[in-house]
Design a protein around this motif. Structure first.
Motif, mmCIF file in Angstrom:
data_model
loop_
_atom_site.group_PDB
_atom_site.id
_atom_site.type_symbol
_atom_site.label_atom_id
_atom_site.label_comp_id
_atom_site.label_asym_id
_atom_site.label_seq_id
_atom_site.Cartn_x
_atom_site.Cartn_y
_atom_site.Cartn_z
ATOM 1 N N GLY A 40 0.804 -1.210 0.000
ATOM 2 C CA GLY A 40 0.000 0.000 0.000
ATOM 3 C C GLY A 40 0.835 1.258 0.000
ATOM 4 N N GLY A 41 2.015 1.216 0.592
ATOM 5 C CA GLY A 41 2.953 2.318 0.592
ATOM 6 C C GLY A 41 2.320 3.683 0.716
ATOM 7 N N GLN A 42 2.486 4.506 -0.294
ATOM 8 C CA GLN A 42 2.006 5.887 -0.296
ATOM 9 C C GLN A 42 0.488 5.940 -0.112
ATOM 10 O OE1 GLN A 42 2.766 7.988 -3.944
ATOM 11 N NE2 GLN A 42 2.574 9.973 -2.965
ATOM 12 N N LEU A 43 -0.219 5.002 -0.722
ATOM 13 C CA LEU A 43 -1.676 4.990 -0.593
ATOM 14 C C LEU A 43 -2.077 4.756 0.859
ATOM 15 C CD1 LEU A 43 -4.337 5.113 -2.174
ATOM 16 C CD2 LEU A 43 -4.198 2.642 -2.417
ATOM 17 N N ARG A 44 -1.432 3.797 1.513
ATOM 18 C CA ARG A 44 -1.749 3.492 2.909
ATOM 19 C C ARG A 44 -1.435 4.690 3.809
ATOM 20 N NH1 ARG A 44 -3.121 -0.773 5.699
ATOM 21 N NH2 ARG A 44 -2.875 -2.224 3.996
ATOM 22 N N GLU A 45 -0.370 5.414 3.495
ATOM 23 C CA GLU A 45 0.012 6.574 4.307
ATOM 24 C C GLU A 45 -0.901 7.773 4.056
ATOM 25 O OE1 GLU A 45 4.096 7.375 3.400
ATOM 26 O OE2 GLU A 45 4.748 5.419 4.127
ATOM 27 N N GLY A 46 -1.415 7.905 2.850
ATOM 28 C CA GLY A 46 -2.163 9.106 2.482
ATOM 29 C C GLY A 46 -3.660 9.033 2.641
ATOM 30 N N VAL A 47 -4.179 7.863 3.008
ATOM 31 C CA VAL A 47 -5.624 7.675 3.111
ATOM 32 C C VAL A 47 -5.987 7.424 4.579
ATOM 33 C CG1 VAL A 47 -7.513 6.126 2.453
ATOM 34 C CG2 VAL A 47 -5.839 6.813 0.758
ATOM 35 N N ASN A 48 -7.029 8.113 5.034
ATOM 36 C CA ASN A 48 -7.457 7.963 6.438
ATOM 37 C C ASN A 48 -7.772 6.522 6.805
ATOM 38 O OD1 ASN A 48 -7.309 10.529 7.569
ATOM 39 N ND2 ASN A 48 -9.264 11.129 6.687
ATOM 40 N N ASP A 49 -8.692 5.910 6.089
ATOM 41 C CA ASP A 49 -9.154 4.558 6.400
ATOM 42 C C ASP A 49 -9.084 3.733 5.122
ATOM 43 O OD1 ASP A 49 -10.537 2.234 6.948
ATOM 44 O OD2 ASP A 49 -12.102 3.230 8.100
ATOM 45 N N ILE A 50 -8.009 2.965 4.978
ATOM 46 C CA ILE A 50 -7.760 2.228 3.734
ATOM 47 C C ILE A 50 -8.884 1.231 3.442
ATOM 48 C CG2 ILE A 50 -6.346 0.387 4.716
ATOM 49 C CD1 ILE A 50 -5.251 2.168 1.596
ATOM 50 N N ASP A 51 -9.451 0.613 4.490
ATOM 51 C CA ASP A 51 -10.526 -0.355 4.278
ATOM 52 C C ASP A 51 -11.764 0.312 3.701
ATOM 53 O OD1 ASP A 51 -8.980 -2.459 5.223
ATOM 54 O OD2 ASP A 51 -9.623 -2.152 7.290
ATOM 55 N N GLU A 52 -12.118 1.473 4.246
ATOM 56 C CA GLU A 52 -13.285 2.209 3.737
ATOM 57 C C GLU A 52 -13.032 2.688 2.309
ATOM 58 O OE1 GLU A 52 -15.850 6.214 4.736
ATOM 59 O OE2 GLU A 52 -14.622 5.342 6.320
ATOM 60 N N PHE A 53 -11.802 3.143 2.043
ATOM 61 C CA PHE A 53 -11.430 3.600 0.708
ATOM 62 C C PHE A 53 -11.638 2.491 -0.318
ATOM 63 C CE2 PHE A 53 -8.188 4.018 -2.636
ATOM 64 C CZ PHE A 53 -8.454 5.291 -3.107
ATOM 65 N N PHE A 54 -11.106 1.296 -0.034
ATOM 66 C CA PHE A 54 -11.258 0.185 -0.964
ATOM 67 C C PHE A 54 -12.699 -0.298 -1.052
ATOM 68 C CE2 PHE A 54 -6.589 -0.337 -0.621
ATOM 69 C CZ PHE A 54 -6.317 -0.298 -1.972
ATOM 70 N N ALA A 55 -13.420 -0.254 0.058
ATOM 71 C CA ALA A 55 -14.825 -0.671 0.037
ATOM 72 C C ALA A 55 -15.635 0.203 -0.910
ATOM 73 C CB ALA A 55 -15.413 -0.611 1.442
ATOM 74 N N GLU A 56 -15.322 1.497 -0.941
ATOM 75 C CA GLU A 56 -16.022 2.396 -1.861
ATOM 76 C C GLU A 56 -15.514 2.254 -3.294
ATOM 77 O OE1 GLU A 56 -16.349 6.494 -0.858
ATOM 78 O OE2 GLU A 56 -16.988 6.071 1.184
ATOM 79 N N MET A 57 -14.217 2.005 -3.460
ATOM 80 C CA MET A 57 -13.625 1.982 -4.788
ATOM 81 C C MET A 57 -13.962 0.706 -5.579
ATOM 82 S SD MET A 57 -9.628 2.243 -5.894
ATOM 83 C CE MET A 57 -9.235 0.643 -5.227
ATOM 84 N N VAL A 58 -14.013 -0.435 -4.904
ATOM 85 C CA VAL A 58 -14.156 -1.721 -5.592
ATOM 86 C C VAL A 58 -15.381 -1.815 -6.501
ATOM 87 C CG1 VAL A 58 -14.567 -4.185 -5.184
ATOM 88 C CG2 VAL A 58 -12.667 -3.028 -4.053
#
Length: 97
Positions: A39-57
């Motif tokens: 996840g690198g930069q994405l994991r560092e730059g996003v508040n809640d990675i799980d919520e981000f992916f849940a919305e993106m998928v």
């Protein structure tokens, strides 16, 4: 709402960081490290990675399986002009090489 609402605010004091130590002499520990480091930069730059992916998928699935990119572009807050500008930049860069 779009993807940008997930961006973390480094000025905010409501977040925290967790530090984990891994023992590289054990395969299970190395595997755990590889899993955590994804996840690198994405994991560092996003508040809640799980919520981000849940919305993106769902938007990515529509793009992949129905060849409809509009929902994904809208969620990523892109419009046709952004895409056209990107294409021109990429094509210009490839032509100059």
């Amino acid at each position: 709402m779009g993807a940008s609402r997930h961006l973390s605010n480094d000025d905010s004091n409501d977040g925290s960081k967790t530090y984990v130590e891994f023992d590289s002499s054990e395969e299970a520990q190395r595997e755990a490290y590889r899993l955590c480091s994804r996840g690198g930069q994405l994991r560092e730059g996003v508040n809640d990675i799980d919520e981000f992916f849940a919305e993106m998928v769902p938007h990515v699935a529509t793009h992949l399986f129905k060849s409809d990119s509009l929902d994904l572009m809208e969620w990523m807050e892109l419009d046709e002009e952004d895409l056209e500008n990107y294409r021109e930049e990429v094509l210009d860069a490839e032509d100059s090489e």
